[in-house]
Design an enzyme around this catalytic site. Structure first.
Site, short mmCIF file in Angstrom:
data_model
loop_
_atom_site.label_atom_id
_atom_site.label_comp_id
_atom_site.label_asym_id
_atom_site.label_seq_id
_atom_site.Cartn_x
_atom_site.Cartn_y
_atom_site.Cartn_z
N ARG A 26 1.27 -1.00 -0.24
CA ARG A 26 0.01 0.09 -0.43
C ARG A 26 0.69 1.33 0.20
NH1 ARG A 26 -0.57 4.84 3.01
NH2 ARG A 26 -0.25 3.36 4.42
N ASP A 27 1.40 1.25 0.64
CA ASP A 27 1.97 2.72 0.86
C ASP A 27 3.25 3.11 0.39
OD1 ASP A 27 2.72 5.44 1.95
OD2 ASP A 27 3.41 4.67 4.26
N HIS A 218 5.77 4.78 12.23
CA HIS A 218 5.73 4.37 10.52
C HIS A 218 6.92 6.27 10.89
CE1 HIS A 218 3.11 4.15 7.64
NE2 HIS A 218 4.40 5.34 6.74
N HIS A 220 9.20 6.91 7.54
CA HIS A 220 9.73 7.38 5.80
C HIS A 220 11.77 7.99 6.36
CE1 HIS A 220 6.16 6.70 3.98
NE2 HIS A 220 5.47 6.80 4.81
N CYS A 251 4.21 9.10 -0.28
CA CYS A 251 2.96 9.24 -0.31
C CYS A 251 2.95 10.74 -1.38
CB CYS A 251 2.19 9.79 1.26
SG CYS A 251 0.47 10.96 1.36
N ASN A 260 9.71 4.08 3.24
CA ASN A 260 9.56 3.77 4.06
C ASN A 260 11.03 2.96 5.02
OD1 ASN A 260 6.35 3.67 3.60
ND2 ASN A 260 6.30 3.89 5.40
P1 HMG Z 1 -13.08 14.44 -2.19
O1 HMG Z 1 -12.35 14.33 -3.76
O2 HMG Z 1 -13.95 15.53 -1.87
O3 HMG Z 1 -14.30 13.05 -2.93
O4 HMG Z 1 -11.77 13.19 -2.01
P2 HMG Z 1 -15.79 12.99 -2.85
O5 HMG Z 1 -16.91 12.25 -1.36
O6 HMG Z 1 -16.27 14.75 -3.51
O7 HMG Z 1 -15.68 12.49 -3.68
C1 HMG Z 1 -15.25 12.55 -5.22
C2 HMG Z 1 -15.56 11.29 -6.18
O8 HMG Z 1 -14.66 10.41 -5.43
C3 HMG Z 1 -17.52 11.25 -6.27
O9 HMG Z 1 -17.58 9.72 -7.44
C4 HMG Z 1 -16.66 9.44 -4.76
O10 HMG Z 1 -18.07 8.23 -5.42
C5 HMG Z 1 -15.61 9.11 -5.32
P3 HMG Z 1 -17.53 10.18 -8.32
O11 HMG Z 1 -19.46 10.86 -8.15
O12 HMG Z 1 -17.12 11.91 -9.14
O13 HMG Z 1 -17.65 9.74 -9.90
N1 HMG Z 1 -15.12 8.30 -4.16
C6 HMG Z 1 -14.94 6.98 -3.98
N2 HMG Z 1 -14.00 6.09 -5.13
C7 HMG Z 1 -13.88 4.79 -4.69
N3 HMG Z 1 -13.26 4.90 -2.99
C8 HMG Z 1 -14.07 6.11 -2.34
C9 HMG Z 1 -14.63 7.59 -2.39
N4 HMG Z 1 -14.53 8.31 -1.86
C10 HMG Z 1 -15.20 8.86 -2.90
N5 HMG Z 1 -13.19 5.46 -0.88
C11 HMG Z 1 -11.39 11.96 -0.61
C12 HMG Z 1 -11.78 13.17 -0.75
C13 HMG Z 1 -11.00 11.05 0.69
C14 HMG Z 1 -12.29 9.95 -1.65
C15 HMG Z 1 -9.78 11.76 -1.32
O14 HMG Z 1 -9.12 12.84 -0.69
C16 HMG Z 1 -8.73 10.52 -1.04
O15 HMG Z 1 -9.09 9.39 -1.36
N6 HMG Z 1 -8.10 11.25 -0.77
C17 HMG Z 1 -6.93 9.36 -0.11
C18 HMG Z 1 -5.54 9.80 -0.60
C19 HMG Z 1 -4.97 8.80 -0.50
O16 HMG Z 1 -4.97 7.56 -0.57
N7 HMG Z 1 -3.50 9.27 0.46
C20 HMG Z 1 -2.00 8.29 0.46
C21 HMG Z 1 -2.96 7.65 1.99
S1 HMG Z 1 -2.25 8.33 3.41
C22 HMG Z 1 -0.65 7.89 3.32
O17 HMG Z 1 -0.12 7.57 2.36
C23 HMG Z 1 -0.05 8.46 4.80
C24 HMG Z 1 0.25 6.98 5.59
O18 HMG Z 1 1.08 6.38 5.60
C25 HMG Z 1 0.81 7.68 7.11
C26 HMG Z 1 2.05 8.31 6.76
O19 HMG Z 1 2.95 8.24 6.84
O20 HMG Z 1 1.61 9.67 7.48
C27 HMG Z 1 -1.25 6.28 6.25
MG MG Z 2 2.93 6.10 5.41
#
Ligand code: HMG
Ligand code: MG
Length: 323
Positions: A26-27, A218, A220, A251, A260
């Site tokens: 994933r990450d 966690h 990086h 990310c 990581n």
């Molecule tokens: P948004 O654009 O505000 O979402 O994003 P929305 O609710 O307005 O929906 C827009 C469209 O997205 C809609 O589709 C929804 O159905 C669809 P449309 O009507 O336009 O066809 N949608 C989805 N589709 C599939 N799965 C879903 C989903 N939700 C909405 N879950 C949202 C808001 C939260 C969805 C967006 O900001 C997002 O997906 N963010 C995730 C970003 C991400 O994955 N970042 C990396 C992971 S975090 C990380 O790496 C840090 C970590 O490792 C720890 C660290 O190191 O810090 C964990």
């Molecule tokens: Mg991370």
């Protein structure tokens, strides 16, 4: 936790065993520029499980417009049918993600919140308070369905947009996540800016706010500090560590951050300290080499590089394990 009897660099007692949460699929892969074929992801997870990893984060159910690399997570979860033997958390940001995770057969989800307002908006398109309210609904619904919920505090040390983060604020967020029912909260150095002083301050604040057996770390590895930061936290008694095979990762919303902590390097260190992990280092290196081939680059793990490119390194590992 009773210590292993072995003391770390600063004399702190170390845990007897460490549970590694492998976040490579994933990450590690979410930030790849090209699409990684599904078959390569499945074979990576197969390799990680064969190496002995028992918690492998399989992917995320986030918006495919935001993170297209994770769009096949439903197929990964369906393929592996997560079992009691291997826990496969998947990241979910909202109820839509939870529904998709449930439909695919996931049994553990991970929710993620940020200690800073700017990162919350960049990563989740929501303010901190809105995202917490959203995650609270997700956590309640998931637990209502009998799922386990893990939590992440992003930017627990440093934020790519706001700079250093006050440890108390990150700890408070960790407490909110455990109050929602997260069985464990991973404190993340998202940018990899921390060195041990900052890592310790963050971990001490977390320990003051949350039971220590519910804290993971966690790191990086942007500045080569991930391993030493991890050791500092182990000396406080923390015994759950996130890492990524071959040091994959980053990310998309944390510009400049490297991957990581490499799982191979973590396992080499823990082996040397006599801390049980139940991981087969050779099998792990093989899994890392395979995915690195697919990605067309060398592993970022120094242990993996030594074992794959220097014949004498094998002898060193033998000596290392016999101490
Ligand atoms: P948004 O654009 O505000 O979402 O994003 P929305 O609710 O307005 O929906 C827009 C469209 O997205 C809609 O589709 C929804 O159905 C669809 P449309 O009507 O336009 O066809 N949608 C989805 N589709 C599939 N799965 C879903 C989903 N939700 C909405 N879950 C949202 C808001 C939260 C969805 C967006 O900001 C997002 O997906 N963010 C995730 C970003 C991400 O994955 N970042 C990396 C992971 S975090 C990380 O790496 C840090 C970590 O490792 C720890 C660290 O190191 O810090 C964990
Ligand atoms: Mg991370």
């Amino acid at each position: 936790m009773t210590g292993s009897g072995i003391h770390g660099a600063s004399g702190g007692a170390l845990p007897n065993s460490v549970r590694i949460v492998e976040v490579g699929p994933r990450d590690g892969l979410q930030n790849e520029q090209g699409v990684v074929p599904l078959a390569a992801k499945l074979s990576l997870i197969d390799g990680l499980v064969a190496a002995g990893l028992r918690t492998v984060e399989a992917g995320s159910f986030v918006s495919p417009r935001w993170v297209p690399q994770m769009a096949d997570t439903d197929r990964i979860v369906a393929h592996f049918r997560p079992s009691d033997a291997v826990e496969m958390p998947v990241l979910v940001p909202n109820l839509r993600g939870l529904e998709l995770a449930k439909a695919a057969g996931a049994r553990t989800v991970a929710v993620f919140a940020a200690a800073t307002e700017s990162f919350s908006r960049a990563n989740l398109n929501a303010s901190r308070s809105d995202s917490l309210a959203r995650l609270s609904e997700v956590a309640a619904a998931a637990q209502g369905d009998g799922m386990r919920v893990r939590g992440y505090v992003s930017c627990a040390v440093h934020c790519p947009y706001e700079g250093w983060v006050e440890p108390g604020g990150a700890a408070e967020l960790a407490a909110s996540l455990t109050d929602m029912g997260c069985y464990e909260v991973s404190m993340c150095d998202t940018t990899g800016a921390a060195s041990p002083g900052r890592a310790l301050a963050m971990a001490k604040a977390a320990i003051a706010a949350v039971p220590i057996d519910r804290i993971a770390v966690h790191f990086h590895d942007t500045f080569g500090q991930a391993l030493v930061n991890t050791l500092a936290c182990l000396e406080l008694g923390i015994s759950v560590v996130d890492s990524s095979v071959s040091g994959l990762g980053g990310c998309p919303y944390s510009p400049g951050a490297a991957g990581n902590l490499a799982t191979e390097d973590l396992v080499y260190m823990l082996d040397g300290l006599g801390i049980a992990t139940c991981i087969d280092l050779d099998a792990l290196v093989k899994a890392g080499a395979q995915i690195s081939d697919v990605l067309g680059r060398k592993p970022a793990s120094r242990t993996a590089l030594a074992l794959t490119s220097r014949r004498s390194a094998r002898r060193i590992v033998k000596d290392h394990l016999s101490n």
